[in-house]
Design a protein around this motif. Structure first.
Motif, PDB file in Angstrom:
ATOM      1  N   LYS A   1       0.832  -1.219   0.000  1.00  0.00           N
ATOM      2  CA  LYS A   1       0.000   0.000   0.000  1.00  0.00           C
ATOM      3  C   LYS A   1       0.862   1.263   0.000  1.00  0.00           C
ATOM      4  O   LYS A   1       0.360   2.368  -0.180  1.00  0.00           O
ATOM      5  CB  LYS A   1      -0.910   0.034   1.239  1.00  0.00           C
ATOM      6  N   GLY A   2       2.158   1.111   0.243  1.00  0.00           N
ATOM      7  CA  GLY A   2       3.029   2.274   0.363  1.00  0.00           C
ATOM      8  C   GLY A   2       3.741   2.591  -0.945  1.00  0.00           C
ATOM      9  O   GLY A   2       3.382   2.104  -2.024  1.00  0.00           O
ATOM     10  N   SER A   3       4.754   3.450  -0.855  1.00  0.00           N
ATOM     11  CA  SER A   3       5.552   3.808  -2.029  1.00  0.00           C
ATOM     12  C   SER A   3       7.005   3.844  -1.578  1.00  0.00           C
ATOM     13  O   SER A   3       7.407   4.757  -0.849  1.00  0.00           O
ATOM     14  CB  SER A   3       5.096   5.176  -2.540  1.00  0.00           C
ATOM     15  N   ASN A   4       7.753   2.836  -1.974  1.00  0.00           N
ATOM     16  CA  ASN A   4       9.143   2.751  -1.540  1.00  0.00           C
ATOM     17  C   ASN A   4       9.980   2.056  -2.602  1.00  0.00           C
ATOM     18  O   ASN A   4       9.436   1.495  -3.573  1.00  0.00           O
ATOM     19  CB  ASN A   4       9.233   1.977  -0.207  1.00  0.00           C
ATOM     20  N   LEU A   5      11.281   2.094  -2.377  1.00  0.00           N
ATOM     21  CA  LEU A   5      12.217   1.429  -3.281  1.00  0.00           C
ATOM     22  C   LEU A   5      12.733   0.190  -2.547  1.00  0.00           C
ATOM     23  O   LEU A   5      13.231   0.310  -1.417  1.00  0.00           O
ATOM     24  CB  LEU A   5      13.357   2.416  -3.515  1.00  0.00           C
ATOM     25  N   TYR A   6      12.568  -0.982  -3.160  1.00  0.00           N
ATOM     26  CA  TYR A   6      12.976  -2.238  -2.516  1.00  0.00           C
ATOM     27  C   TYR A   6      14.007  -2.956  -3.378  1.00  0.00           C
ATOM     28  O   TYR A   6      13.972  -2.863  -4.611  1.00  0.00           O
ATOM     29  CB  TYR A   6      11.767  -3.164  -2.338  1.00  0.00           C
ATOM     30  N   HIS A   7      14.857  -3.736  -2.703  1.00  0.00           N
ATOM     31  CA  HIS A   7      15.899  -4.498  -3.403  1.00  0.00           C
ATOM     32  C   HIS A   7      15.901  -5.903  -2.826  1.00  0.00           C
ATOM     33  O   HIS A   7      16.067  -6.080  -1.619  1.00  0.00           O
ATOM     34  CB  HIS A   7      17.250  -3.812  -3.141  1.00  0.00           C
ATOM     35  N   VAL A   8      15.723  -6.880  -3.698  1.00  0.00           N
ATOM     36  CA  VAL A   8      15.580  -8.256  -3.188  1.00  0.00           C
ATOM     37  C   VAL A   8      16.324  -9.231  -4.108  1.00  0.00           C
ATOM     38  O   VAL A   8      16.291  -9.082  -5.329  1.00  0.00           O
ATOM     39  CB  VAL A   8      14.056  -8.586  -3.026  1.00  0.00           C
ATOM     40  N   PRO A   9      17.053 -10.203  -3.544  1.00  0.00           N
ATOM     41  CA  PRO A   9      17.772 -11.140  -4.413  1.00  0.00           C
ATOM     42  C   PRO A   9      16.832 -12.154  -5.071  1.00  0.00           C
ATOM     43  O   PRO A   9      15.766 -12.463  -4.523  1.00  0.00           O
ATOM     44  CB  PRO A   9      18.744 -11.847  -3.464  1.00  0.00           C
ATOM     45  N   THR A  10      17.236 -12.658  -6.225  1.00  0.00           N
ATOM     46  CA  THR A  10      16.386 -13.584  -7.002  1.00  0.00           C
ATOM     47  C   THR A  10      15.914 -14.770  -6.156  1.00  0.00           C
ATOM     48  O   THR A  10      14.791 -15.230  -6.326  1.00  0.00           O
ATOM     49  CB  THR A  10      17.176 -14.112  -8.221  1.00  0.00           C
ATOM     50  N   TRP A  11      16.771 -15.211  -5.229  1.00  0.00           N
ATOM     51  CA  TRP A  11      16.381 -16.395  -4.458  1.00  0.00           C
ATOM     52  C   TRP A  11      15.288 -16.089  -3.429  1.00  0.00           C
ATOM     53  O   TRP A  11      14.782 -16.996  -2.781  1.00  0.00           O
ATOM     54  CB  TRP A  11      17.612 -17.050  -3.793  1.00  0.00           C
ATOM     55  N   ARG A  12      14.907 -14.782  -3.259  1.00  0.00           N
ATOM     56  CA  ARG A  12      13.800 -14.437  -2.372  1.00  0.00           C
ATOM     57  C   ARG A  12      12.655 -13.734  -3.120  1.00  0.00           C
ATOM     58  O   ARG A  12      11.939 -12.913  -2.560  1.00  0.00           O
ATOM     59  CB  ARG A  12      14.279 -13.577  -1.192  1.00  0.00           C
ATOM     60  N   LEU A  13      12.473 -14.106  -4.404  1.00  0.00           N
ATOM     61  CA  LEU A  13      11.325 -13.548  -5.153  1.00  0.00           C
ATOM     62  C   LEU A  13      10.008 -13.871  -4.448  1.00  0.00           C
ATOM     63  O   LEU A  13       9.001 -13.198  -4.644  1.00  0.00           O
ATOM     64  CB  LEU A  13      11.301 -14.139  -6.569  1.00  0.00           C
ATOM     65  N   ASP A  14      10.037 -14.940  -3.614  1.00  0.00           N
ATOM     66  CA  ASP A  14       8.828 -15.306  -2.872  1.00  0.00           C
ATOM     67  C   ASP A  14       8.361 -14.168  -1.958  1.00  0.00           C
ATOM     68  O   ASP A  14       7.203 -14.139  -1.546  1.00  0.00           O
ATOM     69  CB  ASP A  14       9.077 -16.574  -2.032  1.00  0.00           C
ATOM     70  N   LEU A  15       9.255 -13.210  -1.640  1.00  0.00           N
ATOM     71  CA  LEU A  15       8.879 -12.096  -0.755  1.00  0.00           C
ATOM     72  C   LEU A  15       8.094 -11.003  -1.483  1.00  0.00           C
ATOM     73  O   LEU A  15       7.615 -10.061  -0.851  1.00  0.00           O
ATOM     74  CB  LEU A  15      10.136 -11.489  -0.119  1.00  0.00           C
ATOM     75  N   VAL A  16       8.002 -11.109  -2.793  1.00  0.00           N
ATOM     76  CA  VAL A  16       7.168 -10.144  -3.533  1.00  0.00           C
ATOM     77  C   VAL A  16       5.738 -10.716  -3.519  1.00  0.00           C
ATOM     78  O   VAL A  16       5.504 -11.817  -4.008  1.00  0.00           O
ATOM     79  CB  VAL A  16       7.659  -9.949  -4.981  1.00  0.00           C
ATOM     80  N   PRO A  17       4.797  -9.976  -2.899  1.00  0.00           N
ATOM     81  CA  PRO A  17       3.439 -10.526  -2.738  1.00  0.00           C
ATOM     82  C   PRO A  17       2.724 -10.838  -4.068  1.00  0.00           C
ATOM     83  O   PRO A  17       3.020 -10.236  -5.105  1.00  0.00           O
ATOM     84  CB  PRO A  17       2.692  -9.419  -1.987  1.00  0.00           C
TER      85      PRO A  17
END
Ligand SMILES: C[S@@+](CC[C@H](N)C(=O)[O-])C[C@H]1O[C@@H](n2cnc3c(N)ncnc32)[C@H](O)[C@@H]1O
Length: 335
Positions: free
Chosen positions: A196-212
């Motif tokens: 619901k927010g507006s932010n810049l996120y950085h996530v490694p490929t092995w944790r794509l599961d963290l993208v809802p």
């Protein structure tokens, strides 16, 4: 002594290894093959993608965009975006304390302008408005330049990569844009994307599961797919299908079938099988009209895909109409 960010990256990778990391997920097949062949890049370009030596190597990445880059879009549409990208990068590189000759900048800005402009270059229904963007295989982080200026206050920008040098450059680039951006590598246990927010996120490929699920309107994948292995491509297509909103866009710009490091995946068939429909593909010649071929695929959405093909009842009706016509109206069908 390894750079502190490299150490942090490696310790998180080690920590996650048994639970989330499979070798194919962190592999850049094209570079692995280049290494085996002993092929060297010319001076001034990145060489070892597995060692992050510091933010100054962003300049090596920018040197990549050399030579003639054509553009068939009207200058008045693209030039203001190039200028905006340049002003943003002047501020970002200054923030990072990096010297760069901005006389060399045009192609970096042109690439940023194209990848910002093309996915929005034709009208679409209001529900496909772009508020959250995910950049897969984010290079030096350059897509955040124009996209974050646009999304700030509206939605999220999420970057995904798995290669230490690229990930390190992205980390520093994003920090210079938004010092309080959220990187999984900084604090893996606390990492959570606020949809619901507006932010810049950085996530490694092995944790794509963290993208809802159903949380992204546009995925960018520029000059990436032809460099990955089959298992990874099929895996990310499945993940993209999960995280895109119904009808969400998947923008690809690469050399398509003219250049494929591992010719084992038919990208179009794999995308259709993964539940995507091709919406736009430029009918152009690579390096004459534009660098690469831009395409936009959309995640299928039942209410649209169902009415764009004949259902069983319609097929039955057409068959009966044909029989009726052949037999001179013997079925006496009114409709
Ligand atoms: C040729 S570069 C393109 C960079 C960027 N998209 C651009 O257009 O500037 C390929 C990118 O794919 C990334 N990549 C390679 N293997 C990856 C993997 N397993 N997961 C995520 N990204 C990967 C590289 O680190 C690099 O950022």
């Amino acid at each position: 002594m390894a750079h502190p960010f490299q150490q942090k990256f490696e310790s998180v990778l080690e920590r996650d290894k048994s639970k989330y990391v499979k070798p194919f997920i962190i592999s850049w097949d094209y570079q692995a093959k280049r290494k085996k062949r002993g092929v060297k890049y010319s001076n001034g370009l990145p060489e070892d993608f597995y060692t992050f030596n510091g933010a100054q190597d962003i300049v090596k990445w920018m040197n990549w965009f050399s030579g003639e880059y054509p553009s068939f879009y009207k200058d008045e549409l693209i030039n203001p975006l190039i200028e905006k990208s340049k002003q943003n990068d002047i501020a970002i590189l200054k923030n990072l304390g990096i010297d760069y000759d901005f006389n060399q900048y045009k192609n970096v800005g042109l690439n940023n302008a194209h990848d910002f402009f093309i996915p929005q270059s034709y009208p679409v229904p209001k529900e496909f408005e772009i508020k959250t963007v995910l950049d897969f295989g984010a290079g030096s982080g350059r897509q955040a330049n124009l996209w974050w200026s646009h999304l700030n206050g509206k939605g999220n920008f999420i970057a995904v990569d798995a290669i230490p040098m690229s990930y390190g450059l992205q980390h520093h680039y994003y920090k210079a844009i938004k010092p309080d951006f959220v990187d999984y590598i900084d604090n893996p246990d606390a990492f959570k994307i606020d949809t619901k927010g507006s932010n810049l996120y950085h996530v490694p490929t092995w944790r794509l599961d963290l993208v809802p699920d159903n949380s992204v309107d546009l995925i960018l994948c520029v000059q990436v797919l032809p460099e990955l292995g089959k298992q990874l491509i099929l895996h990310i297509f499945e993940q993209f299908q999960r995280i895109l909103n119904p009808g969400g866009a998947f923008y690809i710009r690469d050399l398509n079938y003219m250049y494929k490091a591992f010719g084992t995946v038919d990208i179009d068939t794999a995308l259709i099988n993964a539940g995507f429909t091709l919406e736009y593909k430029a009918f152009i010649e690579h390096n004459k009209h534009l660098h690469g071929i831009p395409k936009v695929w959309r995640k299928n959405m039942e209410s649209i895909t169902n009415v764009q093909k004949n259902n069983l009842n319609q097929k039955k009706r057409y068959l009966l109409e044909d029989i009726d016509a052949l037999t001179g109206g013997i079925l006496k069908r009114k409709k």
